[in-house]
Design a protein around this motif. Structure first.
Motif, short mmCIF file in Angstrom:
data_model
loop_
_atom_site.label_atom_id
_atom_site.label_comp_id
_atom_site.label_asym_id
_atom_site.label_seq_id
_atom_site.Cartn_x
_atom_site.Cartn_y
_atom_site.Cartn_z
N SER A 1 -13.29 -4.26 -8.81
CA SER A 1 -13.19 -4.03 -7.37
C SER A 1 -11.89 -3.32 -7.05
CB SER A 1 -13.24 -5.36 -6.62
OG SER A 1 -14.47 -6.01 -6.83
N THR A 2 -11.97 -2.37 -6.13
CA THR A 2 -10.79 -1.57 -5.79
C THR A 2 -10.40 -1.76 -4.33
OG1 THR A 2 -12.17 0.34 -5.29
CG2 THR A 2 -11.30 0.18 -7.52
N ASN A 3 -9.12 -1.49 -4.09
CA ASN A 3 -8.57 -1.58 -2.73
C ASN A 3 -7.56 -0.46 -2.58
OD1 ASN A 3 -8.03 -2.81 -0.14
ND2 ASN A 3 -6.08 -3.45 -1.02
N TYR A 4 -7.60 0.23 -1.45
CA TYR A 4 -6.71 1.36 -1.22
C TYR A 4 -5.96 1.22 0.10
CZ TYR A 4 -9.39 3.71 -4.89
OH TYR A 4 -9.99 4.04 -6.08
N ALA A 5 -4.76 1.75 0.12
CA ALA A 5 -4.05 1.89 1.38
C ALA A 5 -4.81 2.89 2.24
CB ALA A 5 -2.63 2.39 1.15
N GLY A 6 -4.81 2.67 3.53
CA GLY A 6 -5.56 3.54 4.42
C GLY A 6 -5.14 5.00 4.32
N SER A 7 -3.86 5.23 4.06
CA SER A 7 -3.35 6.59 4.04
C SER A 7 -3.82 7.40 2.84
CB SER A 7 -1.81 6.57 4.06
OG SER A 7 -1.33 5.89 2.92
N VAL A 8 -4.33 6.73 1.82
CA VAL A 8 -4.75 7.45 0.61
C VAL A 8 -6.26 7.36 0.37
CG1 VAL A 8 -2.51 6.96 -0.43
CG2 VAL A 8 -4.49 5.55 -1.06
N LYS A 9 -6.94 6.59 1.17
CA LYS A 9 -8.38 6.39 0.98
C LYS A 9 -9.10 7.72 1.08
CE LYS A 9 -9.48 2.37 2.47
NZ LYS A 9 -9.86 1.21 3.32
N GLY A 10 -9.95 7.97 0.11
CA GLY A 10 -10.69 9.23 0.07
C GLY A 10 -9.97 10.34 -0.67
N ARG A 11 -8.69 10.15 -0.97
CA ARG A 11 -7.93 11.17 -1.70
C ARG A 11 -7.48 10.68 -3.07
NH1 ARG A 11 -3.04 12.63 0.11
NH2 ARG A 11 -2.61 10.64 1.17
N PHE A 12 -7.21 9.40 -3.20
CA PHE A 12 -6.73 8.82 -4.45
C PHE A 12 -7.83 7.94 -5.06
CE2 PHE A 12 -1.85 8.67 -3.51
CZ PHE A 12 -1.90 10.01 -3.15
N THR A 13 -7.85 7.90 -6.39
CA THR A 13 -8.81 7.05 -7.10
C THR A 13 -8.10 6.31 -8.22
OG1 THR A 13 -10.62 8.60 -6.64
CG2 THR A 13 -10.98 6.95 -8.36
N ILE A 14 -8.23 5.00 -8.24
CA ILE A 14 -7.69 4.20 -9.33
C ILE A 14 -8.82 3.95 -10.33
CG2 ILE A 14 -8.13 2.00 -8.13
CD1 ILE A 14 -5.56 0.91 -9.45
N SER A 15 -8.47 4.01 -11.60
CA SER A 15 -9.47 3.76 -12.64
C SER A 15 -8.75 3.20 -13.87
CB SER A 15 -10.23 5.03 -13.00
OG SER A 15 -9.35 6.02 -13.53
N ARG A 16 -9.53 2.83 -14.87
CA ARG A 16 -8.95 2.30 -16.11
C ARG A 16 -9.82 2.74 -17.27
NH1 ARG A 16 -10.76 -3.83 -14.49
NH2 ARG A 16 -12.98 -3.59 -14.98
#
Length: 120
Positions: free
Chosen positions: A56-71
């Protein structure tokens, strides 16, 4: 002892992309949460993105849609893909992991940070 080594920072023009990596090493029973935080000059360190052990992922509003966390599949490297970068994304980016050791003690570890500078 757990060690985190970050890489991938640098200087990029607004609108560009960067990919940060955080390599995790050490004797670990389990990794609970992985995350990226950033600290702009004179500002506090803020959450950018996190990922739980279940994915499950969670993003700051300012980066949502631009940044992607993965492993990676081994869960020993966490990435942050940053697209459409803006000057306000400038800062030192830190990797953080919440791990449970073989002793079953739960601890947070931080990387040394990697500088990201976005020019306008």
């Amino acid at each position: 002892q757990v060690q985190l080594v970050e890489s991938g920072g640098g200087l990029v023009q607004a609108g560009g992309s960067l990919r940060l990596s955080c390599d995790i090493s050490g004797i670990i029973f389990s990794i609970n949460t992985m995350g990226w935080y950033r600290q702009a000059p004179g500002q506090q360190r803020d959450l950018v993105a996190t990922m739980t052990s279940g994915g499950s992922t969670n993003y700051a509003g300012s980066v949502k849609g631009r940044f992607t966390i993965s492993r990676d599949s081994a869960k020993t490297t966490v990435y942050l893909q940053m697209n459409s970068l803006k000057p306000e994304d400038t800062g030192v980016y830190y990797c953080k992991v919440d791990v449970t050791a073989i002793s079953r003690v739960r601890t947070n570890y931080w990387g040394q940070g990697t500088q990201v500078t976005v020019s306008s």
